[in-house]
Design a protein around this motif. Structure first.
Motif, short mmCIF file in Angstrom:
data_model
loop_
_atom_site.label_atom_id
_atom_site.label_comp_id
_atom_site.label_asym_id
_atom_site.label_seq_id
_atom_site.Cartn_x
_atom_site.Cartn_y
_atom_site.Cartn_z
N ALA A 33 1.32 -1.42 0.06
CA ALA A 33 0.10 -0.05 -0.15
C ALA A 33 0.87 1.51 -0.07
O ALA A 33 2.09 1.15 0.74
N GLY A 34 0.29 2.73 -1.09
CA GLY A 34 1.40 3.46 -1.11
C GLY A 34 1.97 3.70 -2.12
O GLY A 34 2.89 4.63 -2.34
N ASP A 35 2.79 2.35 -2.76
CA ASP A 35 3.45 2.35 -3.39
C ASP A 35 2.74 3.21 -5.00
O ASP A 35 1.76 3.35 -5.10
N VAL A 36 3.23 3.68 -5.73
CA VAL A 36 3.16 4.55 -6.84
C VAL A 36 3.06 3.57 -8.40
O VAL A 36 3.61 2.09 -8.37
N LEU A 37 1.88 3.83 -9.08
CA LEU A 37 2.35 3.17 -10.12
C LEU A 37 2.67 4.53 -11.81
O LEU A 37 2.12 5.21 -11.20
N GLU A 191 3.29 9.54 -14.07
CA GLU A 191 2.82 8.66 -12.56
C GLU A 191 1.33 8.65 -12.83
O GLU A 191 0.71 9.48 -12.94
N VAL A 192 1.06 7.35 -12.88
CA VAL A 192 0.06 7.14 -12.94
C VAL A 192 -1.43 6.57 -11.57
O VAL A 192 -2.63 6.76 -12.44
N GLY A 193 -0.98 6.59 -10.87
CA GLY A 193 -1.90 5.89 -10.08
C GLY A 193 -1.25 5.59 -8.82
O GLY A 193 0.32 6.57 -8.24
N ARG A 194 -2.04 5.27 -7.56
CA ARG A 194 -1.37 4.77 -6.54
C ARG A 194 -1.44 2.91 -6.15
O ARG A 194 -3.17 2.66 -6.54
N VAL A 195 -0.87 2.88 -5.09
CA VAL A 195 -1.90 0.99 -4.22
C VAL A 195 -2.54 1.57 -2.80
O VAL A 195 -1.77 2.31 -2.20
N VAL A 196 -3.84 1.29 -2.76
CA VAL A 196 -4.00 1.22 -1.73
C VAL A 196 -4.70 0.36 -1.33
O VAL A 196 -5.08 -0.87 -1.97
N PRO A 197 -5.44 -0.07 0.25
CA PRO A 197 -6.07 -0.93 0.51
C PRO A 197 -7.23 -1.19 -0.11
O PRO A 197 -7.88 -0.85 -0.58
N GLY A 198 -7.60 -2.43 -0.63
CA GLY A 198 -8.62 -3.54 -1.00
C GLY A 198 -8.91 -4.65 -1.34
O GLY A 198 -8.19 -6.04 -0.24
N SER A 199 -9.08 -5.23 -2.84
CA SER A 199 -9.54 -6.48 -2.22
C SER A 199 -8.93 -7.05 -4.27
O SER A 199 -9.55 -7.95 -4.01
#
Length: 207
Positions: A33-37, A191-199
């Motif tokens: 979580a928090g990683d960048v895309l 930079e096109v997005g982020r990783v967040v908690p999910g499923s």
């Protein structure tokens, strides 16, 4: 597969093989979580979605291959559809060398299935990727297909790469170095997005 191609057609297949040290392998287990895309630009269709593109542009809209790709374009539709694929290996290796293998966590080659179908394989089951569709420059050809179809956004995202041929998942603190390394290798990156908690899902937002 041993069968001959039909008259007037050519079958072409290619692949690459290689090796990697186990401690340098990328994969969903490294994503946090928090990683960048970071998305690497793809200038055209890149071998994906040609059946839909042909149906919309040529069969439905009646465009000829020698016509301008769109009103005012300085090149033909044929030239647009034949834009060559980008080989991302040099840029990806440059990013890895620049930021270090520990900071580079996963990579998704955006082929058939689009961004959602391919990026999902780079995620563990308890994290989502949130991709901001307005964070990169979408090539004009996708807008033409969307408009002339008309093709709904969900189908566009499932069939086409929308201008990203590769998405890498990496430590956010190494973002600037990764962008510089990609650009110095001749590949535009954002930079096109982020990783967040999910499923384990890919969520597309914006545009």
């Amino acid at each position: 597969h041993g069968s001959a191609a039909p008259a007037g057609h050519v079958e072409l297949a290619g692949f690459a093989v290689g090796m990697v040290e186990r401690d340098a392998m990328l994969g969903a287990d490294k994503v946090r979580a928090g990683d960048v895309l970071v998305g690497f630009a793809s200038p055209g269709l890149r071998c994906n979605g040609y059946s839909l593109a042909r149906h919309v542009l040529m069969e439905r809209a009646g465009r000829a291959l020698d016509e301008p790709a769109w009103p005012g374009a300085g090149h033909s539709l044929a030239d647009e559809l034949l834009r060559p694929s980008v080989v991302y290996a040099p840029a990806l290796l440059s990013v890895a060398r620049t930021i270090g293998s520990n900071a580079l966590h996963a990579a998704a080659h955006i082929t058939g299935g689009g961004i959602p179908g391919n990026l999902q394989r780079a995620l563990p089951g308890d994290l989502d990727a949130v991709v901001r569709l307005d964070s990169w420059e979408e090539p004009r050809i996708f807008g033409e297909i969307r408009r002339l179809g008309p093709v709904v956004d969900d189908e566009m995202a499932r069939v086409f790469n929308l201008g990203l041929g590769m998405v890498v998942v990496m430590d956010a603190g190494s973002l600037d170095g990764a962008l510089r390394a990609a650009i110095s290798s001749g590949v535009t990156a954002w930079e096109v997005g982020r990783v967040v908690p999910g499923s384990g899902c890919v969520r597309l937002q914006g545009r």
